[in-house]
Design a protein around this motif. Structure first.
Motif, PDB file in Angstrom:
ATOM      1  N   UNK A 182       0.823  -1.213   0.000  1.00 54.76           N
ATOM      2  CA  UNK A 182       0.000   0.000   0.000  1.00 54.76           C
ATOM      3  C   UNK A 182       0.852   1.254   0.000  1.00 54.76           C
ATOM      4  N   UNK A 183       1.667   1.429  -1.030  1.00 53.89           N
ATOM      5  CA  UNK A 183       2.448   2.670  -1.127  1.00 53.89           C
ATOM      6  C   UNK A 183       1.565   3.812  -1.610  1.00 53.89           C
ATOM      7  N   UNK A 189      -4.072   6.023  -6.992  1.00 52.22           N
ATOM      8  CA  UNK A 189      -5.214   6.493  -7.782  1.00 52.22           C
ATOM      9  C   UNK A 189      -5.623   5.435  -8.804  1.00 52.22           C
ATOM     10  N   UNK A 190      -4.635   4.764  -9.384  1.00 48.56           N
ATOM     11  CA  UNK A 190      -4.920   3.668 -10.322  1.00 48.56           C
ATOM     12  C   UNK A 190      -5.637   2.539  -9.615  1.00 48.56           C
ATOM     13  N   UNK A 191      -5.204   2.203  -8.389  1.00 48.32           N
ATOM     14  CA  UNK A 191      -5.843   1.113  -7.643  1.00 48.32           C
ATOM     15  C   UNK A 191      -7.318   1.418  -7.398  1.00 48.32           C
ATOM     16  N   UNK A 197      -9.574   0.157  -2.601  1.00 51.13           N
ATOM     17  CA  UNK A 197      -9.207   1.288  -1.748  1.00 51.13           C
ATOM     18  C   UNK A 197      -7.980   0.903  -0.921  1.00 51.13           C
ATOM     19  N   UNK A 198      -6.798   1.456  -1.221  1.00 44.98           N
ATOM     20  CA  UNK A 198      -5.587   1.082  -0.483  1.00 44.98           C
ATOM     21  C   UNK A 198      -5.687   1.356   1.009  1.00 44.98           C
ATOM     22  N   UNK A 199      -6.431   2.400   1.392  1.00 47.60           N
ATOM     23  CA  UNK A 199      -6.531   2.731   2.812  1.00 47.60           C
ATOM     24  C   UNK A 199      -7.320   1.682   3.579  1.00 47.60           C
TER      25      UNK A 199
END
Length: 533
Positions: A182-183, A189-191, A197-199
């Motif tokens: 999760x950098x 934004x691509x993810x 949702x990386x968060x």
């Protein structure tokens, strides 16, 4: 009458983060599966003794970029952005007609990480002026505010921020900031565009199978289809396809943030290796009675990670095995993406005119001598890196034992691209007349490491200098009486520190002479004189 027009080659560079050379099949590892890199090695020059200029991310990446050692280019440790006015080989290629792009992690500027509280305390005690904002630096240049925030993770989290049109020479950058599953940067934004949702799904708190004794090992909840490694493969392939429609040659830097810790493969890659079947590395349980004090103290606290998750510590067998199984999954995932990019290069008809390079920014102790990660030690596992160079048309492998530095790559790329170099290059080109030289390695290599803080048993600030020759390694911890001395002809694995032994005084003297010579060599001119006085 002019001669035939010379076709300049494309240059495609793959770089891994914190990957030691022998964690690839091409370097003798029969446990990890890296079929695509192995096939690349079968038609490349394989450098067996490539080492870093500095075993830390930002300093060595700056050395790769400039062809200079950290004491010369100024990024001596993490936290010092690369001088934006520095000459770089990428900028030189761009100025001579190359289209330049980067995909992935660059780390030429700070990501926004703070020092740990105990590190700040050490810095203020040993170098009180270093962190004082009221004091000017040795050089003060007028620059626009925010010039050094291009890789700040927090800034990129707020919205998609395009990179400058000339970012150290790169004309286009698809950016990843940080490591693990999760950098930040453009990947995040691509993810989200992929429905992830990386968060919510990134990091150890959202992960599974978190190792109780070391939370840097876990299974990511980010699926492989939206993982940073996949993003880099997708974006790199897009750039290769785009290049096929252009007339000018390209230089592309494809930089994976893995397999740097945290070792957090996606579920699809997390169970590909059985931890219990993996062999323990060299010197895992060795006698450290002759090692420097800070190493002995780490060994005495085996299994206790440092408060700073990037710092060296001594691992237990369980910690090692679980980390190795996870890391091998990450390496296999990366290898698959490299294979896809190389396939795209073939499909677009560009492979026959493209130099392909694979390396890493530094190694990882990864259990050797009972230690993990990097910093404050210069064992081979952390200084030696893989280096494969495939030249167009090359069909068979060549293995070379030459001593090579990361700083040698900048002048090599300029020579291969038939682009003039700039003043102040300290690395040695591996190329001549567009071809790789044979048997022309250095007699000695210098490795620097500076840190404003330290570990228990080693006073701050730390100033380490190592010299490596075919005969051995000498590491001096300046400001202390501590040094390490190894005889590589009789002790390749560096199991016996000969420091202080009478029978090793001849070796010490020869390596000290080599160290002094390398230090003097770094005083090369970098600015054109305009008069004799």
């Amino acid at each position: 009458m002019s001669g035939p027009e010379v076709t300049r080659p494309n240059i495609l560079v793959f770089i891994a983060d914190q990957l030691r050379a022998d964690h690839l099949g091409a370097y003798g590892n029969d446990e990890v599966r890296t079929p695509n890199l192995d096939r690349l090695a079968e038609r490349s020059t394989v450098y067996e003794n490539a080492h870093v200029a500095n075993p830390t991310c930002m300093p060595n990446r700056a050395s790769l970029l400039t062809g200079r050692w950290p004491s010369a280019h100024g990024t001596q440790y993490n936290g010092i952005p690369v001088d934006p006015e520095a000459s770089t080989f990428v900028r030189q290629l761009a100025s001579c007609g190359y289209r330049t792009s980067a995909v992935g992690k660059l780390h030429h500027q700070n990501m926004g990480w703070d020092f740990e509280p105990e590190q700040l305390e050490q810095i203020r005690a040993s170098a009180p002026g270093l962190m004082d904002p009221r004091l000017p630096d040795a050089f003060n240049r007028l620059r626009e505010p925010g010039w050094d925030q291009c890789e700040n993770r927090e800034r990129h989290a707020a919205s998609f921020i395009p990179m400058p049109e000339d970012y150290y020479g790169y004309q286009n950058v698809d950016l990843v900031i940080g490591h693990g599953d999760a950098p930040g940067g453009h990947w995040a934004h691509w993810a989200r565009e992929q429905g992830i949702d990386p968060e919510l799904l990134g990091g150890s708190k959202a992960g599974t199978n978190v190792l109780d004794s070391w939370e840097q090992v876990y299974t990511s909840s980010i699926p492989a289809s939206a993982h940073p490694t996949r993003y880099i493969g997708v974006k790199a392939s897009e750039q290769v396809r785009k290049a096929a429609g252009e007339d000018d040659p390209f230089f592309m830097f494809v930089s994976f943030p893995d397999p740097h810790h945290p070792f957090a493969p996606p579920r699809e890659y997390s169970r590909r290796y059985d931890p219990d079947s993996l062999s323990l590395p060299v010197g895992f349980g060795q006698d450290h009675s002759r090692s420097p004090e800070h190493i002995r103290k780490m060994i005495a606290q085996r299994g206790q990670p440092n408060g700073d998750p990037t710092m060296t510590f001594s691992v237990t067998e369980t910690q090692y095995r679980m980390a190795a199984a996870a890391q091998y999954g990450l390496i296999e995932f990366m290898d698959e993406q490299i294979g896809e990019v190389l396939q795209t290069l073939e499909e677009t008809g560009q492979a026959d005119n493209t130099i392909v390079v694979f390396t890493s920014d530094h190694g990882d102790l990864f259990g050797d001598h009972g230690l993990m990660l990097k910093h404050f030690v210069h064992y081979r596992a952390v200084t030696r890196v893989p280096l494969l160079i495939h030249m167009p048309g090359q069909k068979v492998a060549e293995h070379r034992a030459d001593l090579i530095s990361s700083a040698d790559l900048a002048p090599t790329f300029m020579d291969l691209a038939q682009v003039p170099a700039f003043r102040g290059i300290q690395g040695r080109s591996l190329s001549e007349n567009g071809e790789l030289r044979v048997g022309d390695g250095a007699r000695a290599l210098l490795i620097e490491e500076d840190q404003p803080f330290s570990l228990e048993g080693l006073p701050a600030p730390v100033r380490m200098r190592s010299v490596i020759t075919p005969e051995g390694r000498l590491t001096k911890y300046f400001g202390t009486d501590t040094y390490e001395l190894y005889d590589h002809r009789n002790d390749y694995d560096e199991m016996e520190n000969l420091a202080g032994l009478q029978q090793a005084q001849g070796l010490k003297h020869r390596l000290e002479m080599a160290l002094n010579e390398e230090l003097v060599n770094l005083s090369s001119a970098q600015v054109r004189p305009v008069a004799s006085a």
